[in-house]
Structure formats: C-alpha cells, structure tokens
Design a protein around this motif. Structure first.
Motif, PDB file in Angstrom:
ATOM      1  N   GLU A   1      13.452  15.906  -2.777  1.00 18.90           N
ATOM      2  CA  GLU A   1      14.496  16.891  -3.032  1.00 18.90           C
ATOM      3  C   GLU A   1      14.065  18.294  -2.600  1.00 18.90           C
ATOM      4  OE1 GLU A   1      17.584  17.769  -6.585  1.00 18.90           O
ATOM      5  OE2 GLU A   1      15.471  17.962  -7.127  1.00 18.90           O
ATOM      6  N   GLU A   2      12.821  18.635  -2.793  1.00 19.10           N
ATOM      7  CA  GLU A   2      12.352  19.975  -2.429  1.00 19.10           C
ATOM      8  C   GLU A   2      12.061  20.101  -0.940  1.00 19.10           C
ATOM      9  OE1 GLU A   2       9.229  21.357  -4.949  1.00 19.10           O
ATOM     10  OE2 GLU A   2      10.397  21.014  -6.760  1.00 19.10           O
ATOM     11  N   GLY A   3      12.420  19.082  -0.187  1.00 18.23           N
ATOM     12  CA  GLY A   3      12.264  19.133   1.259  1.00 18.23           C
ATOM     13  C   GLY A   3      11.194  18.176   1.748  1.00 18.23           C
ATOM     14  N   GLY A   4      11.423  17.638   2.881  1.00 14.46           N
ATOM     15  CA  GLY A   4      10.450  16.766   3.506  1.00 14.46           C
ATOM     16  C   GLY A   4      10.815  15.303   3.419  1.00 14.46           C
ATOM     17  N   THR A   5      10.572  14.625   4.502  1.00 17.84           N
ATOM     18  CA  THR A   5      10.772  13.186   4.601  1.00 17.84           C
ATOM     19  C   THR A   5       9.453  12.600   5.069  1.00 17.84           C
ATOM     20  OG1 THR A   5      13.093  13.502   5.162  1.00 17.84           O
ATOM     21  CG2 THR A   5      12.131  11.377   5.739  1.00 17.84           C
ATOM     22  N   VAL A   6       9.045  11.507   4.447  1.00 18.05           N
ATOM     23  CA  VAL A   6       7.776  10.864   4.795  1.00 18.05           C
ATOM     24  C   VAL A   6       8.057   9.441   5.244  1.00 18.05           C
ATOM     25  CG1 VAL A   6       5.526  10.131   3.912  1.00 18.05           C
ATOM     26  CG2 VAL A   6       6.515  12.294   3.134  1.00 18.05           C
ATOM     27  N   HIS A   7       7.573   9.103   6.437  1.00 20.51           N
ATOM     28  CA  HIS A   7       7.690   7.749   6.983  1.00 20.51           C
ATOM     29  C   HIS A   7       6.376   7.028   6.695  1.00 20.51           C
ATOM     30  CE1 HIS A   7      11.370   8.516   9.431  1.00 20.51           C
ATOM     31  NE2 HIS A   7      10.955   9.757   9.231  1.00 20.51           N
ATOM     32  N   LEU A   8       6.464   5.876   6.033  1.00 17.25           N
ATOM     33  CA  LEU A   8       5.277   5.104   5.686  1.00 17.25           C
ATOM     34  C   LEU A   8       5.303   3.759   6.391  1.00 17.25           C
ATOM     35  CD1 LEU A   8       5.399   5.751   1.827  1.00 17.25           C
ATOM     36  CD2 LEU A   8       3.843   6.822   3.448  1.00 17.25           C
ATOM     37  N   LYS A   9       4.214   3.432   7.062  1.00 18.57           N
ATOM     38  CA  LYS A   9       4.058   2.124   7.702  1.00 18.57           C
ATOM     39  C   LYS A   9       2.945   1.385   6.975  1.00 18.57           C
ATOM     40  CE  LYS A   9       0.935   3.852  11.298  1.00 18.57           C
ATOM     41  NZ  LYS A   9       0.443   4.924  10.465  1.00 18.57           N
ATOM     42  N   ALA A  10       2.735   0.127   7.315  1.00 20.08           N
ATOM     43  CA  ALA A  10       1.704  -0.677   6.658  1.00 20.08           C
ATOM     44  C   ALA A  10       0.370   0.063   6.662  1.00 20.08           C
ATOM     45  CB  ALA A  10       1.570  -2.024   7.353  1.00 20.08           C
ATOM     46  N   GLY A  11      -0.214   0.170   5.488  1.00 17.04           N
ATOM     47  CA  GLY A  11      -1.490   0.860   5.319  1.00 17.04           C
ATOM     48  C   GLY A  11      -1.366   2.288   4.850  1.00 17.04           C
ATOM     49  N   ASP A  12      -0.166   2.877   4.942  1.00 24.40           N
ATOM     50  CA  ASP A  12       0.029   4.260   4.507  1.00 24.40           C
ATOM     51  C   ASP A  12       0.244   4.329   2.999  1.00 24.40           C
ATOM     52  OD1 ASP A  12      -0.141   5.159   7.117  1.00 24.40           O
ATOM     53  OD2 ASP A  12       2.036   5.317   7.392  1.00 24.40           O
ATOM     54  N   ALA A  13      -0.248   5.412   2.388  1.00 27.45           N
ATOM     55  CA  ALA A  13      -0.101   5.623   0.951  1.00 27.45           C
ATOM     56  C   ALA A  13       0.222   7.084   0.684  1.00 27.45           C
ATOM     57  CB  ALA A  13      -1.388   5.240   0.223  1.00 27.45           C
ATOM     58  N   ILE A  14       0.853   7.335  -0.466  1.00 30.73           N
ATOM     59  CA  ILE A  14       1.189   8.692  -0.867  1.00 30.73           C
ATOM     60  C   ILE A  14       1.130   8.776  -2.389  1.00 30.73           C
ATOM     61  CG2 ILE A  14       3.685   8.235  -0.929  1.00 30.73           C
ATOM     62  CD1 ILE A  14       4.088  11.123   0.112  1.00 30.73           C
ATOM     63  N   ASN A  15       0.699   9.927  -2.884  1.00 31.36           N
ATOM     64  CA  ASN A  15       0.696  10.183  -4.324  1.00 31.36           C
ATOM     65  C   ASN A  15       1.872  11.095  -4.634  1.00 31.36           C
ATOM     66  OD1 ASN A  15      -0.766   9.832  -6.907  1.00 31.36           O
ATOM     67  ND2 ASN A  15      -0.773  12.064  -6.821  1.00 31.36           N
ATOM     68  N   ILE A  16       2.702  10.678  -5.578  1.00 33.35           N
ATOM     69  CA  ILE A  16       3.892  11.446  -5.954  1.00 33.35           C
ATOM     70  C   ILE A  16       3.694  11.932  -7.388  1.00 33.35           C
ATOM     71  CG2 ILE A  16       6.399  11.383  -6.221  1.00 33.35           C
ATOM     72  CD1 ILE A  16       6.354   8.904  -4.298  1.00 33.35           C
ATOM     73  N   PRO A  17       3.482  13.248  -7.583  1.00 30.78           N
ATOM     74  CA  PRO A  17       3.288  13.760  -8.938  1.00 30.78           C
ATOM     75  C   PRO A  17       4.526  13.533  -9.812  1.00 30.78           C
ATOM     76  CG  PRO A  17       2.575  15.368  -7.303  1.00 30.78           C
ATOM     77  CD  PRO A  17       3.327  14.284  -6.565  1.00 30.78           C
ATOM     78  N   ALA A  18       4.290  13.421 -11.112  1.00 27.95           N
ATOM     79  CA  ALA A  18       5.388  13.265 -12.069  1.00 27.95           C
ATOM     80  C   ALA A  18       6.428  14.362 -11.839  1.00 27.95           C
ATOM     81  CB  ALA A  18       4.847  13.328 -13.492  1.00 27.95           C
TER      82      ALA A  18
ATOM     83  N   PRO B   1      10.274  -8.148   5.201  1.00 22.78           N
ATOM     84  CA  PRO B   1      10.142  -7.542   3.880  1.00 22.78           C
ATOM     85  C   PRO B   1       9.170  -6.362   3.912  1.00 22.78           C
ATOM     86  CG  PRO B   1       9.941  -9.931   3.723  1.00 22.78           C
ATOM     87  CD  PRO B   1       9.909  -9.573   5.189  1.00 22.78           C
ATOM     88  N   THR B   2       9.530  -5.317   3.204  1.00 25.86           N
ATOM     89  CA  THR B   2       8.604  -4.216   2.952  1.00 25.86           C
ATOM     90  C   THR B   2       7.980  -4.489   1.599  1.00 25.86           C
ATOM     91  OG1 THR B   2       9.891  -2.631   4.258  1.00 25.86           O
ATOM     92  CG2 THR B   2       8.376  -1.723   2.606  1.00 25.86           C
ATOM     93  N   VAL B   3       6.661  -4.616   1.586  1.00 23.16           N
ATOM     94  CA  VAL B   3       5.941  -4.866   0.341  1.00 23.16           C
ATOM     95  C   VAL B   3       5.213  -3.582  -0.033  1.00 23.16           C
ATOM     96  CG1 VAL B   3       4.210  -6.277  -0.840  1.00 23.16           C
ATOM     97  CG2 VAL B   3       5.682  -7.309   0.921  1.00 23.16           C
ATOM     98  N   TRP B   4       5.554  -3.065  -1.218  1.00 19.65           N
ATOM     99  CA  TRP B   4       4.959  -1.838  -1.748  1.00 19.65           C
ATOM    100  C   TRP B   4       4.002  -2.208  -2.872  1.00 19.65           C
ATOM    101  CZ3 TRP B   4       7.353   2.830   0.016  1.00 19.65           C
ATOM    102  CH2 TRP B   4       8.632   2.704   0.573  1.00 19.65           C
ATOM    103  N   LEU B   5       2.919  -1.474  -3.000  1.00 21.65           N
ATOM    104  CA  LEU B   5       2.054  -1.540  -4.163  1.00 21.65           C
ATOM    105  C   LEU B   5       2.192  -0.191  -4.847  1.00 21.65           C
ATOM    106  CD1 LEU B   5      -0.068  -3.072  -5.811  1.00 21.65           C
ATOM    107  CD2 LEU B   5      -1.814  -1.957  -4.409  1.00 21.65           C
ATOM    108  N   ALA B   6       2.731  -0.176  -6.055  1.00 23.18           N
ATOM    109  CA  ALA B   6       2.978   1.069  -6.765  1.00 23.18           C
ATOM    110  C   ALA B   6       2.125   1.109  -8.029  1.00 23.18           C
ATOM    111  CB  ALA B   6       4.455   1.194  -7.129  1.00 23.18           C
ATOM    112  N   VAL B   7       1.405   2.227  -8.180  1.00 24.05           N
ATOM    113  CA  VAL B   7       0.570   2.439  -9.358  1.00 24.05           C
ATOM    114  C   VAL B   7       1.126   3.647 -10.098  1.00 24.05           C
ATOM    115  CG1 VAL B   7      -1.745   2.936 -10.201  1.00 24.05           C
ATOM    116  CG2 VAL B   7      -1.448   1.517  -8.133  1.00 24.05           C
ATOM    117  N   PHE B   8       1.584   3.420 -11.319  1.00 23.19           N
ATOM    118  CA  PHE B   8       2.117   4.486 -12.165  1.00 23.19           C
ATOM    119  C   PHE B   8       1.058   4.826 -13.196  1.00 23.19           C
ATOM    120  CE2 PHE B   8       5.615   2.044 -10.526  1.00 23.19           C
ATOM    121  CZ  PHE B   8       6.530   3.015 -10.125  1.00 23.19           C
TER     122      PHE B   8
END
Length: 105
Positions: A66-83, A97-104
């Motif tokens: 929402e605050e701007g920016g688009t991130v394209h993620l391919k296999a092997g890419d990771a991102i940390n999203i703050p609360a 299939p896109t398989v995501w591993l999400a750690v909350f």
C-alpha cells in the motif's frame, strides 16, 4: 522421525488456494500455501498483527504494498514483511502451482 518434502504431495484441487499449517507454537506459525493463479481479494489489504517472512519455493508471485512498491518473487526469493505492512498478492503463476513457505512470528 520422517522428512517432508514441501514440493511433493501437492493438492490436486486448486480451485481455491490451499493453506496448510506445518508448525504452530505460541510464538511462530509456519504454513505451506499453494496457489494457482490466485490473488488477494479486490478490496482490502492484508494487515497482520505478526511479522511474516515468506519464500517462493516454486512458481512465482507478485506482491503489492500500500505504501508503494511491487515485488516480483520467483523460486528461491524471500521477503520479510513487518507487522501492519499493508500488502496484497497481485498475481501467482497460472501454468504451475506457486508454493509459498510462510513464517509468521
């Protein structure tokens, strides 16, 4: 003890995105998310109480913030999203299939 491969035994019905808990505790939750062309609902943003670290294991995805920016993620890419970082999924792969591993945490 038995090892699990997160890229095996994928759901056969992907008419809806599939979210599976892998590990849960008081302080962390780890999910496998399997998408096939799924996106976030048109209205609204994810605004989570927890931080989220997410990695694409296969396929690809596009996140919008929402605050701007688009991130394209391919296999092997990771991102940390703050609360409370408002975001949504704009696209996931249509041809695999896109398989995501999400750690909350």
């Amino acid at each position: 003890m038995k090892a699990n491969n997160l890229l095996e035994q994928l759901p056969t019905d992907l008419s809806l995105e599939v979210i599976e808990n892998i590990v849960t505790s008081d302080k962390v939750r780890i999910e496998r998310i399997v998408s096939l062309g799924h996106t976030s609902p048109e209205l609204g943003w994810y605004d989570q109480e927890e931080h989220e670290w997410v990695m694409v294991l296969s396929g690809h995805g596009v996140l919008d913030f929402e605050e701007g920016g688009t991130v394209h993620l391919k296999a092997g890419d990771a991102i940390n999203i703050p609360a409370h970082t408002r975001h949504k999924v704009l696209a996931t792969a249509l041809d695999e299939p896109t398989v995501w591993l999400a750690v909350f945490y």
